[in-house]
Design an enzyme around this catalytic site. Structure first.
Site, PDB file in Angstrom:
ATOM      1  N   THR A 102      39.835  -3.389  22.333  1.00  0.00           N
ATOM      2  CA  THR A 102      40.165  -3.456  23.760  1.00  0.00           C
ATOM      3  C   THR A 102      41.630  -3.144  24.067  1.00  0.00           C
ATOM      4  OG1 THR A 102      40.500  -5.850  23.528  1.00  0.00           O
ATOM      5  CG2 THR A 102      38.327  -5.137  24.238  1.00  0.00           C
ATOM      6  N   ILE A 115      44.531   3.199  10.902  1.00  0.00           N
ATOM      7  CA  ILE A 115      45.388   4.186  11.574  1.00  0.00           C
ATOM      8  C   ILE A 115      46.825   3.659  11.716  1.00  0.00           C
ATOM      9  CG2 ILE A 115      45.681   5.537  13.720  1.00  0.00           C
ATOM     10  CD1 ILE A 115      43.078   6.145  12.118  1.00  0.00           C
ATOM     11  N   GLU A 137      50.517   2.577  11.957  1.00  0.00           N
ATOM     12  CA  GLU A 137      51.740   3.001  11.282  1.00  0.00           C
ATOM     13  C   GLU A 137      52.753   1.860  11.342  1.00  0.00           C
ATOM     14  OE1 GLU A 137      53.644   6.484  12.898  1.00  0.00           O
ATOM     15  OE2 GLU A 137      55.215   6.457  11.381  1.00  0.00           O
ATOM     16  N   TYR A 146      45.467  19.311  11.254  1.00  0.00           N
ATOM     17  CA  TYR A 146      44.872  20.076  12.359  1.00  0.00           C
ATOM     18  C   TYR A 146      45.236  21.559  12.195  1.00  0.00           C
ATOM     19  CZ  TYR A 146      45.622  15.300  14.200  1.00  0.00           C
ATOM     20  OH  TYR A 146      45.724  13.942  14.347  1.00  0.00           O
ATOM     21  N   GLU A 154      53.085  16.034   0.531  1.00  0.00           N
ATOM     22  CA  GLU A 154      54.479  16.116   0.947  1.00  0.00           C
ATOM     23  C   GLU A 154      55.357  15.473  -0.123  1.00  0.00           C
ATOM     24  OE1 GLU A 154      53.751  14.350   4.787  1.00  0.00           O
ATOM     25  OE2 GLU A 154      54.263  12.355   4.099  1.00  0.00           O
ATOM     26  N   HIS A 213      57.474  10.011   7.757  1.00  0.00           N
ATOM     27  CA  HIS A 213      56.557   9.123   7.060  1.00  0.00           C
ATOM     28  C   HIS A 213      57.340   8.234   6.094  1.00  0.00           C
ATOM     29  CE1 HIS A 213      53.114  12.208   7.686  1.00  0.00           C
ATOM     30  NE2 HIS A 213      53.175  11.346   8.679  1.00  0.00           N
TER      31      HIS A 213
END
Lengths: 403, 306
Positions: free
Chosen positions: B17, B96, B98, B159, B209, B248
């Site tokens: 929510t 997800i 971070e 992507y 990376e 990151h």
């Protein structure tokens, strides 16, 4: 987040780690007062004046244009004063700084711990860090203290030991004993080292640190084990739990543009090249830097604008990039997923118009949702910019504007 | 086929929510993902986006048969959310979030040992099986159905890779965003292994990376496993300076062995087709699949002789 030696030592001391005592000073007068105070509390007859900057190699480093070392022994109060005068307010150049060095605005006046006594002094190396492959903390230690650990690893790898900590039970006493034995200690010094290691690890966990490097850890001539230096790096992601540690941040040690970018929520790292870039996403941002290099340029920065590339953010990003006079071109590389490219394009056009004239060529590559509409917005805006959709097109345009 | 998530996956959203949870759950449902509900402690019994809200993950498993969870809760509470999902019997946990402290992830990693579940992430874009299920924050339309699998530490670069692959006339089976943190649940090697064993995946794109050894470990496994499928690799951060964190938390060059150059060298030595330019990923995959005789008859994968 890195903190100064004097701050790191204070944190360690709070967890019972024995340290070389010291008092920080910002003027030569304060330095002398600090030296007198230390003499009273520790009985030290000599002092060490230590430049406080966020870079290693201070002992071998020199103040610009002089022979003054960044860390120096003072055998009198006059020495404390003159060395502090030589150092404070001037730039210190070490192997880890740029050639212009870093300005020293604080010195740590520390007690002399290499005094003669019944047994010889001995320097060790101890660090605590994450073993990424195992997902566990590790204590790395060596009998070869006081030297650059990378050199030790290269020349005498068998003299570096590692102790892995099982997260289920934490650091155990037997592990502390093993470390002290491997360092060749016995008697009082052995006991001191086990306590040192246990306290050090407790401090590491409790502060959400990402690295401790204590080099050297010293066995004094009267068999005390103390931290003579401290390099403490805190896990930025853990700082929300430690407002007291967050307060230790010294933004004067950071690049001012990076600090400003951070205040606007932009993840920016300044580099030395001639092509600026603005990208959404860290991986794509690094990849964009790489493609700039492959196109004959050098990246001037890393900049991740994040998921919401609206006009205000884009404008802020342009301003940040353009603060660097070396920037000869800017590549904007946005992959619009959830964020639509046409909206980003409008944001870029608005930001550009808001800023008046930008005197370097700008290449705008928008790919993803509504990329074609976005290119149309850019092309019809009347701005002097190049637009692209495919990444290779953008790379070719970088080559073109640089030639 | 696909890996990790598919049409049958029964997905719940932890942090359902909240702003992020609401937005991305809506996008996932629109994509066709079988979202069976969500978890927000204290809001159990209500409905949100026309799906039931549960107080605990256990309730969601018992009452809605959830077996996949996606986590959007803030960093301070994310480690707890992962452990709750694992304890409740969720099989695939996708985080997800971070910014989770390393200390919390050390505890999570230890907690998950011996549990029958897989953690993807944290700090990742999630997992998408084209035309079946999107359990993540990626734009679904970029991932057209096809025969290429993607494993990546980065979101937008995934992507980009998918888009190039589609423009090269191919498509995607499953794209797995493993995350850019120093401690993650599923390694590059483990994700590559899943795709290597998926019969519908004919080629694999592996995007890494700077920082850590995950790509080198994966490369060595790919070679030891007999290079069964063509793998195209790219490592971001060739131009990154040493000792600086590049966005990151895990993207930082520590020594000589975790630079882009060192990783690419090992990958090439292990038979991976490494591209230096991120613009060449799609082209290289198309060429590799065209050159690969095994693709014409995939059953040869198991018993081919070089």
């Amino acid at each position: 987040m890195n903190i100064h030696e004097y701050q790191g030592k204070a944190v360690l001391k709070g967890f019972g780690v024995a340290i070389q005592e010291g008092i920080v000073a910002e003027t030569p007068e304060q330095a002398v007062e600090a030296a007198k105070e230390l003499q009273k509390t520790t009985g030290t007859g000599w002092w060490v004046v230590k430049s406080q900057i966020h870079a290693g190699g201070r002992g071998k480093g020199k103040i610009v244009g002089t022979e003054q070392r960044g860390v120096a022994l003072a055998k009198s109060l006059d020495d404390v004063k003159s060395i502090s005068e030589n150092i404070l307010g001037n730039n210190l150049v070490t192997l880890q700084t740029s050639t212009t060095g870093k300005k020293v605005s604080k010195v740590l006046i520390a007690q002399d711990v290499y005094y003669p006594g019944e047994s010889p002094v001995k320097e060790f190396y101890v660090s605590v860090l994450l073993d990424r492959a195992k997902g566990r903390n590790t204590i790395m230690y060596s009998t070869e203290g006081g030297m650059d650990i990378e050199t030790v690893a290269h020349n005498t790898p068998h003299l570096i030991f590692k102790e892995e900590i099982d997260p289920k039970v934490g650091l155990r006493d037997f592990q502390c004993r093993k470390i002290a034995f491997n360092l060749g200690l016995s008697g009082e010094a052995f006991k001191g080292m086990t306590k040192f290691i246990a306290s050090l690890y407790k401090a590491y966990e409790a502060t959400d640190s990402s690295m401790f490097e204590i080099n050297p850890v010293l066995k004094t001539s009267d068999n005390k084990i103390i931290a003579v230096d401290s390099k403490v790096s805190l896990d930025g992601n853990g700082l929300f739990r430690h407002p007291d540690l967050l307060a230790l941040r010294d933004t004067t040690e950071e690049d001012p543009t990076e600090v400003e970018a951070g205040e606007h929520g932009l993840n920016y790292v300044k580099l030395d090249g001639n092509v600026g870039c603005m990208v959404n996403g860290a991986g794509l941002a690094m990849a964009t830097m790489d493609i700039i290099k492959l196109s004959g340029g050098d990246p001037a920065n890393f900049l991740d604008v994040g998921g919401t590339a609206n006009a205000a953010r884009v404008e802020q990003a342009f301003r940040i990039i353009l603060k660097d006079p070396k920037v000869k071109a800017i590549l904007v590389n946005i992959f619009g997923g959830i964020v639509r490219c046409d909206r980003v394009a409008q944001g870029i056009v608005d930001a550009y118009k808001n800023m008046g004239t930008i005197n370097v060529p700008i290449i705008i590559r928008l790919q993803g949702t509504n990329a074609v509409e976005a290119k149309k917005i850019i092309d019809e805006s009347g701005l002097k910019v190049y637009s692209a959709i495919a990444l290779q097109e953008a790379a070719d345009l970088v080559k073109k504007v640089l030639s | 086929m696909s890996v990790l998530v598919n049409k049958q996956s029964r997905v719940i959203v932890q942090g359902f929510t909240g702003t992020e949870g609401t937005f991305h759950a809506g996008q996932m449902i629109e994509y066709g993902t079988n979202v069976v509900g969500g978890v927000t402690p204290g809001k159990g019994g209500s409905t949100h986006l026309e799906k039931p809200v549960f107080n605990t993950v256990k309730d969601a498993v018992d009452k809605a048969g959830a077996d996949v969870s996606i986590i959007f809760v803030p960093p301070a509470f994310a480690a707890d959310a992962i452990m709750e999902a694992a304890e409740a019997g969720i099989k695939v946990i996708i985080c997800i979030t971070e910014g989770i402290p390393v200390r919390d992830m050390i505890a999570v990693k230890e907690y998950l040992v011996g549990k029958d579940c897989r953690l993807i992430g944290p700090n990742c874009p999630g997992v998408i099986s084209a035309d079946e299920a999107k359990v993540g924050i990626m734009p679904g339309f970029v991932f057209k159905k096809g025969t290429v699998g993607i494993v990546s530490k980065s979101g937008t670069l995934t992507y980009e890779a998918s888009d190039q692959t589609v423009k090269a006339g191919l498509g995607i089976t499953t794209a797995i965003g493993i995350g850019g943190d120093p401690i993650i649940g599923t390694t590059t090697k483990q994700a590559v292994e899943l795709l290597m064993n998926d019969p519908e995946t004919h080629g694999i794109i592996m995007i890494g990376e700077i920082g850590g050894n995950l790509e080198a470990d994966a490369a060595r496994w790919i070679k030891a496993d007999g290079n069964r499928k063509p793998v195209v690799g790219f490592i971001a951060g060739e131009t990154a300076p040493k000792g600086r964190t590049m966005g990151h938390a895990g993207a930082i060059v520590g020594g000589d062995d975790d630079t882009a150059e060192a990783k690419k060298k090992i990958m090439r030595a292990c038979g991976i087709i490494v591209v230096d330019s991120p613009a060449d990923i799609g082209k290289a995959m198309a060429k590799a699949l065209a050159d690969d005789v095994r693709v014409a008859s995939p059953h040869h994968h198991a018993n081919r002789v070089d």
